[in-house]
Every structure is written in structure tokens, then in C-alpha cells.
Design an enzyme around this catalytic site. Structure first.
Site, short mmCIF file in Angstrom:
data_model
loop_
_atom_site.label_atom_id
_atom_site.label_comp_id
_atom_site.label_asym_id
_atom_site.label_seq_id
_atom_site.Cartn_x
_atom_site.Cartn_y
_atom_site.Cartn_z
N ALA A 134 0.90 -1.34 -0.11
CA ALA A 134 -0.02 0.01 0.19
C ALA A 134 1.06 1.19 -0.07
CB ALA A 134 -0.99 0.15 1.24
N GLY A 136 0.55 -5.06 0.64
CA GLY A 136 -0.58 -5.28 -0.02
C GLY A 136 -0.21 -5.85 -1.46
N GLU A 192 4.39 -5.44 7.20
CA GLU A 192 4.03 -4.40 7.94
C GLU A 192 4.24 -4.44 9.61
OE1 GLU A 192 2.40 -6.58 5.88
OE2 GLU A 192 1.23 -5.63 4.64
N GLU A 249 -0.30 -9.41 -0.50
CA GLU A 249 -1.84 -9.62 -0.36
C GLU A 249 -2.61 -9.72 -1.67
OE1 GLU A 249 -2.07 -6.75 2.38
OE2 GLU A 249 -2.66 -7.98 3.91
N1 COA Z 1 4.47 3.16 -0.78
C1 COA Z 1 4.86 4.40 -1.25
N2 COA Z 1 6.03 4.41 -1.86
C2 COA Z 1 6.78 3.45 -2.13
C3 COA Z 1 6.66 2.35 -1.50
C4 COA Z 1 5.19 2.18 -0.68
N3 COA Z 1 4.99 1.12 -0.11
N4 COA Z 1 7.37 1.18 -1.73
C5 COA Z 1 8.36 2.00 -2.56
N5 COA Z 1 8.11 3.22 -2.74
C6 COA Z 1 8.65 4.38 -3.49
C7 COA Z 1 9.91 5.05 -2.55
O1 COA Z 1 9.48 5.80 -1.64
C8 COA Z 1 10.79 5.67 -3.70
O2 COA Z 1 10.33 6.80 -4.49
P1 COA Z 1 11.24 7.94 -4.41
O3 COA Z 1 12.03 7.48 -5.43
O4 COA Z 1 10.35 8.85 -4.69
O5 COA Z 1 11.80 8.26 -3.23
C9 COA Z 1 10.54 4.47 -4.79
O6 COA Z 1 9.24 3.98 -4.50
C10 COA Z 1 11.67 3.55 -4.93
O7 COA Z 1 11.79 3.00 -3.64
P2 COA Z 1 13.30 2.50 -2.95
O8 COA Z 1 12.82 2.47 -1.44
O9 COA Z 1 14.06 3.97 -3.24
O10 COA Z 1 13.88 1.52 -3.83
P3 COA Z 1 14.66 0.18 -3.15
O11 COA Z 1 15.15 -0.66 -4.24
O12 COA Z 1 15.92 0.90 -2.39
O13 COA Z 1 13.74 -0.49 -2.02
C11 COA Z 1 12.02 -1.82 -1.36
C12 COA Z 1 12.91 -1.32 -2.56
C13 COA Z 1 10.66 -2.55 -2.00
C14 COA Z 1 12.85 -2.76 -0.45
C15 COA Z 1 11.68 -0.48 -0.58
O14 COA Z 1 10.90 0.40 -1.33
C16 COA Z 1 10.68 -0.58 0.67
O15 COA Z 1 10.99 -1.42 1.75
N6 COA Z 1 9.27 -0.29 0.45
C17 COA Z 1 8.22 -0.64 1.37
C18 COA Z 1 7.59 -1.82 1.30
C19 COA Z 1 6.47 -2.31 2.45
O16 COA Z 1 6.95 -2.00 3.58
N7 COA Z 1 5.45 -2.52 1.98
C20 COA Z 1 4.42 -2.42 2.95
C21 COA Z 1 3.65 -1.50 2.99
S1 COA Z 1 2.22 -1.51 4.28
#
Ligand code: COA
Length: 262
Positions: free
Chosen positions: A68, A114, A137, A117
């Protein structure tokens, strides 16, 4: 006619609707608008007779869906959190699980929160070998809110689900396959072809029977229903369908059936 919208790309190929979630710069995370657009497209395609099945994938090479949209809910209250979850269940996750046409998740990279999910709500999951899947989460002080606590346990068993959710660990594609979370693992290049191989098999079968099978399998996971009783009822009803008459006639006449989905 299903149409592409701001965050969702749509393409129909020989009876298969390919839906691509298209926010690659945000790793296809599900904001409110994406959820709305996805819901609208699913609603429309349910009544499109030329669509037999659906594939959902993510745009780009890196992510299926990274969860999400964290920015959107950063300042939510308890009531807003509850609403986020219940609207999501209603519009996407339960909606997909109970959809009348088979939906395959083509997991092409990160499927987190999500995103996993969403993949788990789909009927079948095909995963590329670079995929990373998890429910992180608890790292945010939350729990999965789009069915993850329930569907992960159904797919991989309570012990593994408990471990994945409380540690927030991501697993790779091979482990996902080993644990029953992925039906198949392919290279990223082969991912959609594998999905089409499955949809091709489905498209030669009776749409009414496929729809009923989805309904009855799901009934067994609904605590308010007795899956066996639903099966007896629906098995009986199948004998009243034109598809049944056609399927049996074709078998007896040694020809391929032409199902109309009625
Ligand atoms: N919601 C909103 N934005 C998100 C996102 C999310 N769940 N996951 C990634 N993004 C965005 C980042 O903020 C970043 O945006 P920016 O370039 O404007 O800063 C972009 O996507 C790229 O993500 P980034 O974190 O820079 O990539 P990465 O390769 O370093 O890491 C992940 C990849 C997937 C490990 C990391 O993005 C992450 O942990 N995301 C969240 C996952 C999560 O917790 N999901 C559950 C949500 S309830």
C-alpha cells in the site's frame, strides 16, 4: 470496453485481459486512485464476454507491487485505518478472490505487503526468479490489513505464515514455490508466456464450470459455509447448464466442445 487509465494499463490478447499496475517510480504501490481504477476495470471486465481470464502484473523490471502507498496513510487515525482495510477488502482483495473469471498474478519482482496480499487474492500465482515476497507491515508498527494474515496461513500453513509476518522477512521465488505460495517460477522473460499457457488451457473449458469451481473452492474457506454442502448444490446445478449439455455431447460425438458460458 475496458480501457487504460492513469495507473492501470489494459490489453486484451485472445480473450485474456492483461492488467499492468503502472506506477513504476513508486514500485507500483497501491494508492487510493490505483485501487479505484483497478476496481473499475475488474467490474467492467466481468461483463465482457470476450474476456475469459485475467493476468495482473506490475510495470517495470523491479516490482509487482511494493505494498500500500505508505505516504498516503502516514497520518491516518484508527477510524481511517479501519476504513482503508475494509474498502480494500471490498473493492479489490475479496472482490478478486470471488471473481467469476480466473485471475493469475504474474509476480515480476517485489511483492510486499498489499502487493503480496494482491497476489494471494488471485487464483493462481506465477513468480519470476528475481521476485521477493513478504509481509513487512510489523516493521511499520502495523499488521497486514488486506487479508494477509488469513490468506498467507491458508497458502503456506500457520507456522510459516506466523514466521513470515512476525519477522517481516522476505522470501525468494524458490522458497515461495517450495512453500506453496507460487504455483510456478520462471525467468522474468518467460513470466507472461507461462501465464498465457495456463489461460490457454482455461479458455478451452466451460466458463460456467470454471466460475462454479472458483465459488465452491472458496466456500470451503468461508467459516459461514459448509464447502461440501455448497459442492453438492453446485454440482447438481451444473447439470442444468447448456455448457454441460455441450460438453457431454461433444465427448459422445468425439469432437471439441464449443462452450457458450451458459
Ligand atoms: N509506498 C509508497 N512509496 C513506495 C513504497 C510504498 N509501499 N515502496 C516503495 N516506494 C517508493 C519509494 O518511496 C521510492 O520513491 P522516491 O524515489 O520518490 O523516493 C521509490 O518507490 C523506490 O523505492 P526505494 O525504496 O528507493 O527502492 P529500493 O530498491 O531501495 O527498495 C523496497 C525497495 C521494496 C525494499 C523498499 O522500497 C521498501 O521497503 N518499500 C516498502 C515496502 C513495504 O513496507 N510495504 C508494505 C507497506 S504496508
Amino acid at each position: 470496453m475496458v480501457a487504460t487509465s492513469e495507473y492501470i494499463l489494459c490489453e486484451v490478447k485472445s480473450g485474456v485481459l492483461v492488467i499492468t499496475i503502472n506506477r513504476p517510480d513508486k514500485l507500483n504501490s497501491l494508492n487510493k486512485q490505483t485501487i479505484e481504477e483497478l476496481h473499475e476495470i475488474l467490474l467492467e471486465s466481468e461483463n465482457e464476454n470476450d474476456i475469459n481470464s485475467i493476468i495482473i502484473t506490475g510495470s517495470g523490471q523491479k516490482a509487482f507491487v511494493a505494498g500500500a502507498d505508505i505516504f498516503e496513510f502516514a497520518n491516518f487515525s484508527i477510524e481511517q485505518g479501519k476504513q482503508l482495510s475494509s474498502i480494500g477488502h471490498f473493492k479489490i482483495f475479496n472482490f478478486i478472490e470471488n471473481y467469476s473469471k480466473p485471475i493469475i498474478a504474474a509476480v515480476n519482482g517485489f511483492a510486499l505487503g498489499g502487493g503480496l496480499e494482491l497476489a494471494m487474492a488471485c487464483h493462481i500465482r506465477v513468480v519470476s526468479d528475481n521476485a521477493k515476497m513478504g509481509l513487512p507491515e510489523v516493521s511499520l508498527g502495523l499488521i497486514p490489513g488486506y487479508g494477509g494474515t488469513q490468506r498467507l496461513a491458508q497458502l503456506v500453513g500457520k507456522g510459516k505464515a506466523m514466521e513470515m509476518i512476525v519477522t517481516a522477512d522476505m522470501i525468494n521465488a524458490q522458497d515461495a514455490y517450495k512453500w506453496g505460495l507460487a504455483n510456478y517460477v520462471t525467468t522474468q522473460d518467460e513470466l507472461l508466456n507461462k501465464c498465457f499457457e495456463i489461460t490457454n488451457k482455461i479458455s478451452s473449458k466451460s466458463p460456467t464450470a470454471v466460475k462454479t469451481a472458483i465459488k465452491v473452492i472458496n466456500a470451503g474457506y468461508n467459516p459461514q459455509l459448509n464447502g461440501f454442502e455448497v459442492e453438492i448444490e453446485e454440482f447438481g446445478k451444473s447439470f442444468g447448464s447448456r455448457d454441460f449439455k455441450e460438453g457431454v455431447s461433444a465427448f459422445l460425438e468425439k469432437r471439441k466442445p464449443i462452450f457458450k458460458g451458459r
